[in-house]
Design a protein around this motif. Structure first.
Motif, PDB file in Angstrom:
ATOM      1  N   LYS A 210      21.463 -13.103 -16.235  1.00  0.00           N
ATOM      2  CA  LYS A 210      21.636 -14.058 -15.141  1.00  0.00           C
ATOM      3  C   LYS A 210      22.819 -14.978 -15.375  1.00  0.00           C
ATOM      4  CE  LYS A 210      19.114 -17.569 -12.506  1.00  0.00           C
ATOM      5  NZ  LYS A 210      17.827 -18.296 -12.361  1.00  0.00           N
ATOM      6  N   GLU A 211      23.012 -15.381 -16.634  1.00  0.00           N
ATOM      7  CA  GLU A 211      24.110 -16.295 -16.944  1.00  0.00           C
ATOM      8  C   GLU A 211      25.460 -15.667 -16.607  1.00  0.00           C
ATOM      9  OE1 GLU A 211      21.456 -15.775 -18.863  1.00  0.00           O
ATOM     10  OE2 GLU A 211      20.578 -17.746 -18.411  1.00  0.00           O
TER      11      GLU A 211
ATOM     12  N   GLN B 184      25.893 -15.342 -12.791  1.00  0.00           N
ATOM     13  CA  GLN B 184      26.165 -16.614 -12.130  1.00  0.00           C
ATOM     14  C   GLN B 184      27.658 -16.908 -12.044  1.00  0.00           C
ATOM     15  OE1 GLN B 184      24.302 -18.565 -10.478  1.00  0.00           O
ATOM     16  NE2 GLN B 184      22.270 -18.880 -11.366  1.00  0.00           N
ATOM     17  N   LYS B 185      28.441 -16.345 -12.943  1.00  0.00           N
ATOM     18  CA  LYS B 185      29.870 -16.604 -12.996  1.00  0.00           C
ATOM     19  C   LYS B 185      30.675 -15.732 -12.033  1.00  0.00           C
ATOM     20  CE  LYS B 185      29.476 -17.804 -17.905  1.00  0.00           C
ATOM     21  NZ  LYS B 185      29.890 -17.434 -19.287  1.00  0.00           N
TER      22      LYS B 185
ATOM     23  N   HIS C  37      30.125 -14.114  -5.112  1.00  0.00           N
ATOM     24  CA  HIS C  37      29.092 -13.336  -4.434  1.00  0.00           C
ATOM     25  C   HIS C  37      29.648 -12.072  -3.784  1.00  0.00           C
ATOM     26  CE1 HIS C  37      30.366 -15.586  -0.750  1.00  0.00           C
ATOM     27  NE2 HIS C  37      29.982 -14.474  -0.143  1.00  0.00           N
TER      28      HIS C  37
ATOM     29  N   LEU D 230      19.391 -13.518  -7.241  1.00  0.00           N
ATOM     30  CA  LEU D 230      20.403 -14.537  -7.468  1.00  0.00           C
ATOM     31  C   LEU D 230      21.228 -14.778  -6.201  1.00  0.00           C
ATOM     32  CD1 LEU D 230      22.682 -14.800 -10.611  1.00  0.00           C
ATOM     33  CD2 LEU D 230      23.647 -15.044  -8.324  1.00  0.00           C
TER      34      LEU D 230
ATOM     35  N   ARG E 163      21.678 -18.119  -3.922  1.00  0.00           N
ATOM     36  CA  ARG E 163      23.010 -18.700  -3.744  1.00  0.00           C
ATOM     37  C   ARG E 163      23.407 -18.781  -2.274  1.00  0.00           C
ATOM     38  NH1 ARG E 163      27.922 -15.762  -6.751  1.00  0.00           N
ATOM     39  NH2 ARG E 163      26.592 -16.237  -8.550  1.00  0.00           N
TER      40      ARG E 163
ATOM     41  N   ASN F 280      21.634 -22.414  -4.031  1.00  0.00           N
ATOM     42  CA  ASN F 280      21.327 -22.380  -5.481  1.00  0.00           C
ATOM     43  C   ASN F 280      20.157 -23.263  -5.879  1.00  0.00           C
ATOM     44  OD1 ASN F 280      23.250 -20.525  -6.518  1.00  0.00           O
ATOM     45  ND2 ASN F 280      24.859 -22.059  -6.300  1.00  0.00           N
TER      46      ASN F 280
END
Length: 229
Positions: free
Chosen positions: A99-100, A103-104, A107, A218, A222, A227
């Motif tokens: 997930k980390e 997240q970067k 989309h 995710l 978002r 978020n």
């Protein structure tokens, strides 16, 4: 008598007999299909479409994990599968592992990765449905679930095409990713190699379906909840 049945007849019988129970357990998914591929008369909002896609991806991952568990329990104890050499065809794609990392990623790129992974499984899933019918002692539940995963993955792909078409009109790519080179050429008499190839495919399906499920959750958070999830 059962072992002599035509493979196609077996598929139909398994789906008819066991399918009713499996589909009742996943009633939310089966009673809430994603809109038709052409999008005509689709009154759902984009958020609702995404909810369906998330539910469907979770269903696919659940079935994939169950298939791997069923196969592992049936064959792994008596086989020495070389797990250290297991490799997935989608390893060619640079996908975030957690997930980390996800997240970067923007989309737009994450949506594109979801599409590429889904499309890369078109041929492997067809092979899986065909291959499991020739594996002696394979639990019948694996065939049923493989048929379901193949069908529902098509539905998810069509739903994602509609979602991307709404979020980014004109950005839906129709190209097919030929990442899978097909089953390895091996001695058909080597049953252990054949079982390991199928085991590896199930492992990869479980891994990739989990990634897609995480990515879509995710993205939903978002794009539709700012978020705040």
């Amino acid at each position: 008598m059962t072992n002599m049945m035509n493979p196609i007849v077996k598929v139909v019988m398994f789906v008819m007999i066991a399918g009713s129970h499996l589909l009742l357990e996943r009633n939310w998914v089966t009673s809430h299909p994603i809109c038709a591929r052409d999008g005509t008369n689709c009154l759902m909002t984009t958020g609702e479409l995404f909810d369906r896609a998330v539910g469907l991806s979770h269903y696919i991952h659940t079935l994939s994990a169950e298939m791997f568990k069923d196969f592992d329990e049936q064959f792994a104890p008596s086989r020495r599968f070389p797990k250290s050499v297991m490799r997935c065809h989608t390893a060619l794609l640079n996908t975030p592992e957690d997930k980390e990392q996800a997240q970067k990623i923007q989309h737009e790129h994450l949506l594109n990765l979801v599409m590429r992974v889904l499309r890369s499984w078109n041929d492997p899933l067809l092979h899986m449905v065909s291959e499991v019918q020739g594996i002696r002692e394979a639990p019948d539940t694996i065939l049923l679930k493989a048929v379901q995963v193949e069908e529902q993955t098509k539905q998810l792909l069509e739903g994602m095409e509609q979602i991307i078409g709404r979020i980014h009109p004109g950005d839906v790519e129709n190209e097919l990713d030929s990442l899978w080179s097909g089953p390895p050429i091996s001695n058909s008499a080597d049953e252990n190699s054949r079982l390991f190839e199928f085991y590896n495919l199930l492992h990869c399906l479980r891994r990739d379906s989990h990634k897609i499920d995480n990515y879509l959750n995710l993205l939903k958070c978002r794009l539709f909840h700012d978020n705040n999830c």
